[in-house]
Each structure stands twice: as structure tokens, then as C-alpha cells.
Design a protein around this motif. Structure first.
Motif, PDB file in Angstrom:
ATOM      1  N   UNK A   1      20.521 -27.661 -26.209  1.00 19.57           N
ATOM      2  CA  UNK A   1      20.931 -27.428 -24.818  1.00 19.57           C
ATOM      3  C   UNK A   1      21.702 -28.626 -24.261  1.00 19.57           C
ATOM      4  N   UNK A   2      21.258 -29.850 -24.586  1.00 15.63           N
ATOM      5  CA  UNK A   2      21.956 -31.043 -24.126  1.00 15.63           C
ATOM      6  C   UNK A   2      23.331 -31.169 -24.783  1.00 15.63           C
ATOM      7  N   UNK A   3      23.387 -30.840 -26.066  1.00 20.18           N
ATOM      8  CA  UNK A   3      24.663 -30.899 -26.775  1.00 20.18           C
ATOM      9  C   UNK A   3      25.660 -29.910 -26.178  1.00 20.18           C
ATOM     10  N   UNK A   4      25.215 -28.686 -25.927  1.00 19.68           N
ATOM     11  CA  UNK A   4      26.102 -27.678 -25.335  1.00 19.68           C
ATOM     12  C   UNK A   4      26.602 -28.130 -23.972  1.00 19.68           C
ATOM     13  N   UNK A   5      25.712 -28.694 -23.164  1.00 15.51           N
ATOM     14  CA  UNK A   5      26.110 -29.183 -21.844  1.00 15.51           C
ATOM     15  C   UNK A   5      27.172 -30.278 -21.977  1.00 15.51           C
ATOM     16  N   UNK A   6      26.957 -31.195 -22.894  1.00 18.30           N
ATOM     17  CA  UNK A   6      27.886 -32.308 -23.066  1.00 18.30           C
ATOM     18  C   UNK A   6      29.238 -31.814 -23.561  1.00 18.30           C
ATOM     19  N   UNK A   7      29.237 -30.910 -24.545  1.00 20.90           N
ATOM     20  CA  UNK A   7      30.492 -30.353 -25.052  1.00 20.90           C
ATOM     21  C   UNK A   7      31.253 -29.639 -23.936  1.00 20.90           C
ATOM     22  N   UNK A   8      30.534 -28.835 -23.161  1.00 25.31           N
ATOM     23  CA  UNK A   8      31.166 -28.058 -22.091  1.00 25.31           C
ATOM     24  C   UNK A   8      31.812 -28.949 -21.055  1.00 25.31           C
ATOM     25  N   UNK A   9      31.063 -29.920 -20.567  1.00 30.38           N
ATOM     26  CA  UNK A   9      31.592 -30.751 -19.493  1.00 30.38           C
ATOM     27  C   UNK A   9      32.541 -31.827 -20.002  1.00 30.38           C
ATOM     28  N   UNK A  10      32.365 -32.246 -21.249  1.00 28.19           N
ATOM     29  CA  UNK A  10      33.338 -33.157 -21.843  1.00 28.19           C
ATOM     30  C   UNK A  10      34.689 -32.500 -22.008  1.00 28.19           C
ATOM     31  N   UNK A  11      34.685 -31.212 -22.317  1.00 30.38           N
ATOM     32  CA  UNK A  11      35.938 -30.473 -22.444  1.00 30.38           C
ATOM     33  C   UNK A  11      36.630 -30.366 -21.092  1.00 30.38           C
TER      34      UNK A  11
ATOM     35  N   UNK B   1      26.780 -25.951 -35.452  1.00 23.30           N
ATOM     36  CA  UNK B   1      25.514 -25.286 -35.798  1.00 23.30           C
ATOM     37  C   UNK B   1      24.559 -25.293 -34.608  1.00 23.30           C
ATOM     38  N   UNK B   2      24.508 -26.391 -33.887  1.00 22.40           N
ATOM     39  CA  UNK B   2      23.609 -26.474 -32.736  1.00 22.40           C
ATOM     40  C   UNK B   2      24.065 -25.532 -31.623  1.00 22.40           C
ATOM     41  N   UNK B   3      25.365 -25.491 -31.372  1.00 17.94           N
ATOM     42  CA  UNK B   3      25.891 -24.605 -30.340  1.00 17.94           C
ATOM     43  C   UNK B   3      25.702 -23.150 -30.734  1.00 17.94           C
ATOM     44  N   UNK B   4      25.936 -22.836 -32.002  1.00 15.40           N
ATOM     45  CA  UNK B   4      25.797 -21.450 -32.462  1.00 15.40           C
ATOM     46  C   UNK B   4      24.353 -20.967 -32.382  1.00 15.40           C
ATOM     47  N   UNK B   5      23.394 -21.889 -32.414  1.00 18.52           N
ATOM     48  CA  UNK B   5      22.004 -21.487 -32.234  1.00 18.52           C
ATOM     49  C   UNK B   5      21.739 -20.929 -30.852  1.00 18.52           C
ATOM     50  N   UNK B   6      22.559 -21.344 -29.877  1.00 20.95           N
ATOM     51  CA  UNK B   6      22.420 -20.847 -28.511  1.00 20.95           C
ATOM     52  C   UNK B   6      23.416 -19.728 -28.211  1.00 20.95           C
ATOM     53  N   UNK B   7      24.588 -19.820 -28.804  1.00 23.53           N
ATOM     54  CA  UNK B   7      25.665 -18.853 -28.561  1.00 23.53           C
ATOM     55  C   UNK B   7      26.180 -18.395 -29.924  1.00 23.53           C
ATOM     56  N   UNK B   8      25.600 -17.330 -30.467  1.00 25.59           N
ATOM     57  CA  UNK B   8      25.862 -16.964 -31.862  1.00 25.59           C
ATOM     58  C   UNK B   8      27.279 -16.509 -32.166  1.00 25.59           C
TER      59      UNK B   8
END
Length: 352
Positions: free
Chosen positions: A220-230, A257-264
Motif C-alpha cells: 500500500x505504501x509503495x503504491x501510494x509513493x508510485x502514484x504521487x511520485x508520478x 509485483x507489489x502493485x499487481x498484488x493490489x491492482x491485478x
């Protein structure tokens, strides 16, 4: 036929002759002897005088032989010629807006993405350091495309190419392969209708790249960082609101892999990015804010809390998986002036 010139002396004299005429990229080149050029032409299976496309702004015909001359100068092995031919054809597609890219003050330039078995067969790097140095196929094909755009198309920096600054991705055009084997999603070229086993090059008009480094280990933290970093490093505040061209998200295999675990699926990831990778409306200058609302309203896009998407639709996010597995790294790349265009390598099929 391409004009042949005899230069007295050795490689240094040939390089000096070409450099003095503005035909190099500032680095030493391989002398394009008739024998080397003929070998490069033969690798395409096409006649030397076959016109791939006219390259703007001169609209000079890019014959296979002329492309081969630039490939030899760049140090390309002959076997990569079909990739380069397909990339030239893609770049000259009308939807790429090659004339605009070649003559604008924007630092934009082409980036190539390779998909299909040809990546590994020809030794293109899709793993660690894939945007960096060290691999001949990536480095020389990117360099050859840039040389062709200057020597055939006429985009001489400071004269026809009006970019005041440029950017490192124009020194030699970016060339990267997708790490399909490490991706949790179908490869990029299947997004536009190609089969997984098709060999495809996609050309994008890119004007910058920024890193998104993550030190977190929870998905969840990785997805947040990727999203807002973009979003926070993306183009905003300009006269177009939001950017009418794609934004590229490149994720290393670990991040993917981490993002795909949340958003397949990629569709779910694109929808998430469109909803969450947004910037405050006050990032835009005051005179653009109401116009921004109007642009989005005209496309049926509602902005809540005065947060503006960085692209016009979820489909404007290009998702790639590339690089090695040694760290939690992603990157964003902004596109400008042209739309991504793909070509079947060795086949000429147009999609994208």
C-alpha cells in the motif's frame, strides 16, 4: 543510390570529414565503408533503394541504404537493422508529429521500447541498468536513430532543432526493452493489439524522465509513493491542462509485483492512477484555472477537491516493466507533441 565519397587517410580522417560537416553526434563514428553498409542493408532483406519513409522536416527519403549508413556510423551490428528500419517508419507516422518533434523548442525526442522474442535474441537490455550504458544493441540503435533524424531529416541542433536546452535522452535516442518475463501483466505491445510473440518496436515522444525511489516495503505504501511520485514530477502548469499526451510509468519487477498484488490488471492500475495521480488546481497559473475546468468538463471529467489529473484519460498512462530486481525503483517519463506508434519488426504492420 547514396553518394559515395573517398576520403584520404584512415578512420580519424573519415571521422573528421564527417564531423566538420555536422554529420556526427559529437562522438567518434565508425567509417561507413561500402562493405559495411552493404552488410547492414543485406540484414534487412530489403532493396538498398527501398524508401522506408520521408523524414521531416526536409522530408528526404530514408532509404534502407541511408539508414544503414547511419547505423554503421553508430556502431550497430547488422542484425539490429530490422529494428532500426521499423523505428524510423514508426517515427514518421503522422500521429507521431515528426515535423513538430524535429523542429520544436521543446526538448522532446523519440524513445524506443522493444517487445517480443527479438529483445533477448538480439541482446537488448531489459534488466538492470536498462536506461543506462553498457549494452551495444540499446546504445547503438538509439544512436543510429538520432543520427538518421539529423543526417536524413535535417534536425541539426541550434539550426533546425530549436530546443534551447535539449535533454540527455536526445544525445542518443532512448532505447529500452520491456522485461516481459518479470512482469505480472501482459506486455506493452499487446495493449495495442499485437500478439505476445510478435516482435514490435514502439516509439514514444519523450521530453524528460524522473526517478521515483521507494524505501517502503508494504504494498500500500509503495503504491501510494508510485502514484504521487508520478503526479508531482509530471508536466503541469502549462498552457495545456492537463497534458494531452501520455505519461509513462516504468516499474522495476519488484515494484510491479507489489502493485499487481493490489491492482491485478493494467486497467485497474490506469484507473487508479487517473483518480489519484493528480495535482492541485493551484499548481496552474491563475489565468489557466478556469480554462482547465472547462477542458476537463468538456471531456466529462469531474475534478473533486480541485485536484487535476495529469492526463486526459486512464488510457493515456503507458505502463512498462523494466530493469533489474535489485531495488524499489520506478520512473516517470513525460510525452509531448506526438502519440505512441508501434511497428511490427520486419513486417510493417502499423498499430498504436
Amino acid at each position: 543510390m547514396t553518394q559515395q565519397i573517398t576520403v584520404s587517410g584512415g578512420p580519424s580522417e573519415v571521422e573528421a570529414y564527417l564531423r566538420e560537416r555536422g554529420m556526427t553526434d559529437g562522438l567518434p563514428v565508425v567509417p561507413p565503408t561500402p562493405e559495411r553498409v552493404a552488410e547492414a542493408v543485406a540484414a534487412t532483406g530489403l532493396p538498398a533503394d527501398h524508401v522506408v519513409a520521408p523524414i521531416p522536416p526536409l522530408n528526404a527519403p530514408a532509404t534502407v541504404e541511408k539508414i544503414a549508413v547511419n547505423a554503421v556510423m553508430a556502431g550497430c551490428p547488422p542484425e539490429v537493422m530490422p529494428v532500426l528500419v521499423a523505428a524510423v517508419d514508426a517515427f514518421c507516422d503522422p500521429q507521431m508529429n515528426a515535423h513538430g518533434i524535429q523542429t520544436t523548442t521543446n526538448p522532446v525526442g523519440p524513445m524506443m521500447v522493444l517487445n517480443g522474442p527479438i529483445r533477448r535474441r538480439l541482446g537488448f537490455n531489459d534488466g538492470a541498468g536498462c536506461f543506462g550504458p553498457g549494452v551495444r544493441a540499446n546504445a547503438t540503435v538509439g544512436r543510429a536513430l538520432r543520427l538518421a533524424l539529423v543526417n536524413i531529416g535535417g534536425a541539426i541542433p541550434g539550426e533546425v532543432d530549436k530546443a534551447p536546452l535539449g535533454w540527455p535522452g536526445k544525445a542518443t535516442s532512448l532505447c529500452v526493452a520491456e522485461n516481459e518475463e518479470a512482469s505480472p501483466w501482459p506486455p506493452c505491445h499487446t495493449d495495442v493489439g499485437f500478439a505476445p510473440d510478435d516482435d514490435v518496436v514502439t516509439v514514444l515522444a519523450v521530453n524528460g524522465m524522473w526517478p521515483i525511489t521507494d524505501m517502503h516495503h508494504e504494498p500500500e505504501q509503495v503504491l501510494h509513493h508510485v502514484t504521487h511520485g508520478l503526479a508531482l514530477s509530471g508536466p503541469c502548469g502549462g498552457h495545456d491542462a492537463p497534458n494531452p499526451f501520455p505519461t509513462v510509468l516504468v516499474m522495476s519487477p519488484v515494484i510491479a509485483e507489489m502493485v499487481a498484488g493490489l491492482l491485478p490488471t493494467k486497467q485497474e492500475l490506469r484507473a487508479h492512477l487517473f483518480a489519484e495521480a493528480r495535482v492541485p488546481l493551484d499548481f496552474y497559473p491563475p489565468y489557466r484555472r478556469e480554462a482547465t475546468r472547462e477542458v476537463l468538463a468538456g471531456r466529462g471529467v469531474t475534478i473533486t477537491d480541485d485536484r487535476v489529473p495529469i492526463v486526459l484519460s486512464p488510457d493515456d498512462f503507458v505502463i512498462l516493466v523494466a530493469g533489474g530486481s535489485g531495488g524499489l525503483q520506478s520512473a516517470g517519463l513525460s510525452c509531448m507533441l506526438g502519440l505512441p506508434t508501434s511497428r511490427l519488426i520486419g513486417g510493417g504492420q502499423s498499430l498504436g
